[in-house]
Write an enzyme that holds these catalytic residues in place. Structure first.
Site, PDB file in Angstrom:
ATOM      1  N   THR A  70       0.860  -1.175   0.000  1.00 50.81           N
ATOM      2  CA  THR A  70       0.000   0.000   0.000  1.00 50.81           C
ATOM      3  C   THR A  70       0.904   1.236   0.000  1.00 50.81           C
ATOM      4  OG1 THR A  70      -1.873   1.053   1.120  1.00 50.81           O
ATOM      5  CG2 THR A  70      -0.219   0.005   2.524  1.00 50.81           C
ATOM      6  N   LYS A  74       4.017   1.874  -3.672  1.00 48.05           N
ATOM      7  CA  LYS A  74       3.564   1.310  -4.942  1.00 48.05           C
ATOM      8  C   LYS A  74       4.449   1.663  -6.139  1.00 48.05           C
ATOM      9  CE  LYS A  74      -1.294   0.620  -3.809  1.00 48.05           C
ATOM     10  NZ  LYS A  74      -2.698   0.762  -4.274  1.00 48.05           N
ATOM     11  N   TYR A 221     -13.798   2.866   0.843  1.00 47.45           N
ATOM     12  CA  TYR A 221     -14.584   1.851   1.554  1.00 47.45           C
ATOM     13  C   TYR A 221     -14.793   2.178   3.025  1.00 47.45           C
ATOM     14  CZ  TYR A 221      -9.943   0.134   2.976  1.00 47.45           C
ATOM     15  OH  TYR A 221      -8.670   0.035   3.471  1.00 47.45           O
TER      16      TYR A 221
END
Length: 281
Positions: A70, A74, A221
């Site tokens: 994460t 990246k 989310y």
């Protein structure tokens, strides 16, 4: 008396990032291992920043089979890989390292997560689509939509130059519009790559009935539903939580790490329970 059956070697995987405490990856992967009967697998979270990534990976023992990555790792992760998939190169982001016989292989499963989350709700193919935002995740969104057949993608963004740079991601017709027009493009599929918070709330204020009948995937989310998700629902869109994208990208990692089919339903159930989402949230 027969000799005892030797126990299987414990195999390891984990998620790296900074901060990493909020990551749902351990919940999802562990649920997958339990459902698949992979009792000899473990999955752990590790606080690792960019400077700490090379020594951390170099110090891993052979029982480590895969890493989920994460932010802020990246981009830096590609430098540690012996090979990089075309998808990861196009996305300019690596969220997965898989141990192979020749070293680490870099991949990007976020693209699969976007495509699979949309297919799960019946979006099997689109010719036109809209991406909201022009940050790093927007590149994965473009690739995911191209995977569904999109040949014309509208990018709604605050910074036109950044949005126009997405034209090199894939062979598509790219149109750039002000972010205030994100809900008026008439596209049947929309992927919002905006983070939660003020940017998401500001875009929600520009939602209108142009979204009626569209499918909107909001990659956020946490703190669900977001302001954008609520506004899109109020204007007649079908909304997909970023949790579904997260589950499907994790499921693809599960398969790359273990070589087995992912128990997606069990991973979804674990993620929804952790966040308090209902199945149709």
């Amino acid at each position: 008396m027969s000799d005892p059956v030797p126990s299987r070697e414990t195999l390891r995987a984990g998620v790296l990032g900074s901060p990493v405490g909020h990551s749902l990856s351990p919940t999802l992967h562990r649920a997958g291992y339990a459902a698949a009967g992979l009792t000899h697998w473990s999955y752990t979270a590790h606080e690792v920043d960019e400077g700490g990534l090379p020594p951390f990976v170099a110090g891993l023992t052979d029982d480590w089979r895969g890493l989920s990555l994460t932010m802020p790792l990246k981009v830096a992760a590609a430098d540690l890989a012996e090979s990089v998939t075309d998808t990861a190169r196009a996305a300019r982001a690596v969220n997965t390292l898989v141990r192979t016989d020749t070293g680490w292989a870099a991949d990007n499963t976020d693209v699969h997560g976007i495509t699979a989350a949309l297919r799960e709700v019946g979006v099997m193919r689109v010719d036109r689509a809209t991406v909201v935002g022009s940050g790093a995740t927007a590149r994965s969104a473009v690739l995911g939509l191209v995977g569904l057949g999109a040949t014309h993608i509208t990018v709604a963004a605050r910074t036109p130059q950044r949005a126009e740079a997405l034209g090199d991601v894939a062979d598509v017709v790219l149109e750039v519009v002000p972010i205030e027009d994100w809900s008026r493009t008439g596209a049947p599929a929309v992927v919002s790559t905006l983070p939660g918070g003020s940017a998401n709330a500001a875009a929600a204020g520009h939602a209108d009935d142009g979204l009626a009948g569209a499918t909107v995937l909001d990659v956020v989310y946490a703190d669900w539903p977001t302001p954008l998700a609520r506004a899109a629902t109020d204007h007649g869109a079908r909304v997909v939580s970023g949790l579904e994208m997260l589950v499907h990208q994790a499921a693809r990692q599960f398969e790359l790490f273990t070589g087995q089919s992912a128990p997606v339903a069990a991973m979804q159930a674990a993620g929804r329970a952790a966040l308090g989402h209902s199945p149709d949230a």
